[in-house]
Design a protein around this motif. Structure first.
Motif, short mmCIF file in Angstrom:
data_model
loop_
_atom_site.label_atom_id
_atom_site.label_comp_id
_atom_site.label_asym_id
_atom_site.label_seq_id
_atom_site.Cartn_x
_atom_site.Cartn_y
_atom_site.Cartn_z
N SER A 117 50.15 50.39 31.23
CA SER A 117 49.80 51.79 31.28
C SER A 117 50.60 52.78 30.44
O SER A 117 50.36 53.73 30.25
CB SER A 117 49.73 52.37 32.66
N SER A 118 51.89 51.97 29.84
CA SER A 118 53.02 52.97 29.36
C SER A 118 52.57 52.73 27.84
O SER A 118 52.65 51.55 27.29
CB SER A 118 54.20 52.47 29.57
N MET A 134 46.17 50.27 28.96
CA MET A 134 45.09 50.20 29.98
C MET A 134 45.48 49.95 31.37
O MET A 134 46.66 49.63 31.59
CB MET A 134 44.38 48.82 29.78
N ASN A 135 44.89 50.69 32.31
CA ASN A 135 45.22 50.72 33.66
C ASN A 135 44.72 49.16 34.34
O ASN A 135 43.50 48.95 34.26
CB ASN A 135 44.49 51.86 34.47
N ALA A 136 45.68 48.66 35.00
CA ALA A 136 45.31 47.44 35.81
C ALA A 136 44.26 47.54 36.78
O ALA A 136 43.67 46.48 36.89
CB ALA A 136 46.77 46.95 36.26
N SER A 177 44.03 45.71 41.53
CA SER A 177 44.13 44.99 40.51
C SER A 177 44.02 43.59 40.35
O SER A 177 43.75 43.01 39.55
CB SER A 177 45.68 45.36 40.04
N LEU A 178 44.34 43.06 41.37
CA LEU A 178 43.93 41.52 41.44
C LEU A 178 42.73 41.09 41.43
O LEU A 178 42.42 40.21 40.68
CB LEU A 178 44.50 40.80 42.99
N ARG A 179 41.72 41.84 42.07
CA ARG A 179 40.25 41.65 41.87
C ARG A 179 39.87 41.78 40.46
O ARG A 179 39.09 40.95 39.98
CB ARG A 179 39.35 42.64 42.86
#
Ligand code: SAM
Length: 271
Positions: free
Chosen positions: A77-78, A100-102, A130-132
């Motif tokens: 994300s950074s 990108m956002n996890a 995020s795991l899904r």
């Protein structure tokens, strides 16, 4: 107690600060990469595999995968972390980083042979979402691999400084927030994985010299509530107590957990 921990001057997102990124690359990345390498080797990734690294930081696992002739997509994300990872991945053919956002990966279903996340999604409040997402983008028969801290505050540098701050009454016990919860099989099972295994791993930690500890690690230590508000006099006291602890404590170890879960060979599209 003359200095209450203050939160007002804490940076909103330390991961987005240039000094943080530089210090992270010098001190943290080589150590997380040692642990990532154990995870990578344990899972037996074949050259030519397509690998996703979620929350790549400065790209430790992504570079390792590229060196092992995998095609790599790294996300973080950074923006600064992504820029740095892209510079490190530049010598490799099919490897790049994207901001990108996890929790909402802009990636196709079933696109990867394996997805890794090293000290990232398991530490996030939206871990399960995020795991899904990681499971969604891995093909049936592929796997998800997580590296997670097995100690309450992660790398020993945080425990050392927190302990010293509490002893000098520069911080209240519990100021760091709840300790890191252990990684459990159920986290990967609930995300849709089967054949899940969890392994503990311990490696020696590297610390800066006791006398330059706070100077070297300052930008990273700002994640400790109250640290960046400390005045010169308090920093001097903290520096000598930390130097004493580093010299006389230890041995300092990196204690982590590796979780591996397989994506079922046939699955319904429940997500
Ligand atoms: C502790 S660092 C780990 C970096 C690297 N994987 C390593 O092992 O050194 C966590 C990383 O997760 C990233 N991150 C935090 N929240 C995120 C999110 N919602 N989506 C993607 N990356 C995120 C941070 O920017 C940071 O680079």
């Amino acid at each position: 107690l003359t200095t209450q921990p203050r939160h007002v001057s804490e940076p909103l997102n330390p991961w987005a600060e240039p000094a943080f990124v530089t210090t992270y690359e010098r001190w943290a990345d080589p150590q997380s990469t040692k642990l990532a390498k154990v995870a990578f080797d344990k899972t037996g990734v074949e050259p030519g595999s397509r690998i996703l690294d979620v929350g790549t930081g400065v790209g430790g696992l992504a570079v390792l995968a590229a060196e092992r002739e995998c095609s790599v997509v790294a996300v973080d994300s950074s923006d600064l972390m992504v820029q740095r990872t892209n510079t490190r991945l530049a010598p490799f053919g099919d490897a790049h980083a994207i901001q990108m956002n996890a929790r909402a990966l802009d990636l196709d279903d079933d696109d990867f042979d394996a997805a890794f996340s090293v000290f990232s999604v398991t530490l996030m409040p939206h871990r399960d979402a995020s795991l899904r997402e990681m499971v969604r983008v891995v093909r049936p028969g592929g796997f998800v691999c997580l590296v997670h801290w097995a100690t309450p505050y992660g790398h020993p540098i945080f425990g050392i400084v927190l302990d010293a701050m509490e002893q000098l009454e520069l911080s209240r016990p519990g100021a760091m927030g709840p300790p890191i919860a252990p990684l459990e099989n159920s986290h990967l099972v609930h995300a849709g994985c089967v054949d899940v295994s969890i392994t503990d791993i311990k490696l020696p930690a590297t610390l800066p010299a006791p006398t330059s500890f706070l100077d070297e690690l300052g930008p990273i230590l700002r994640v400790i509530p109250g640290f960046s508000a400390l005045q010169r006099i308090h920093l001097a006291n903290l520096e000598s107590l930390v130097a004493h602890k580093v010299t006389h404590g230890g041995p300092w170890t990196l204690e982590a957990t590796i979780g591996v879960g397989h994506v079922p060979t046939s699955r319904g599209r429940w997500h």
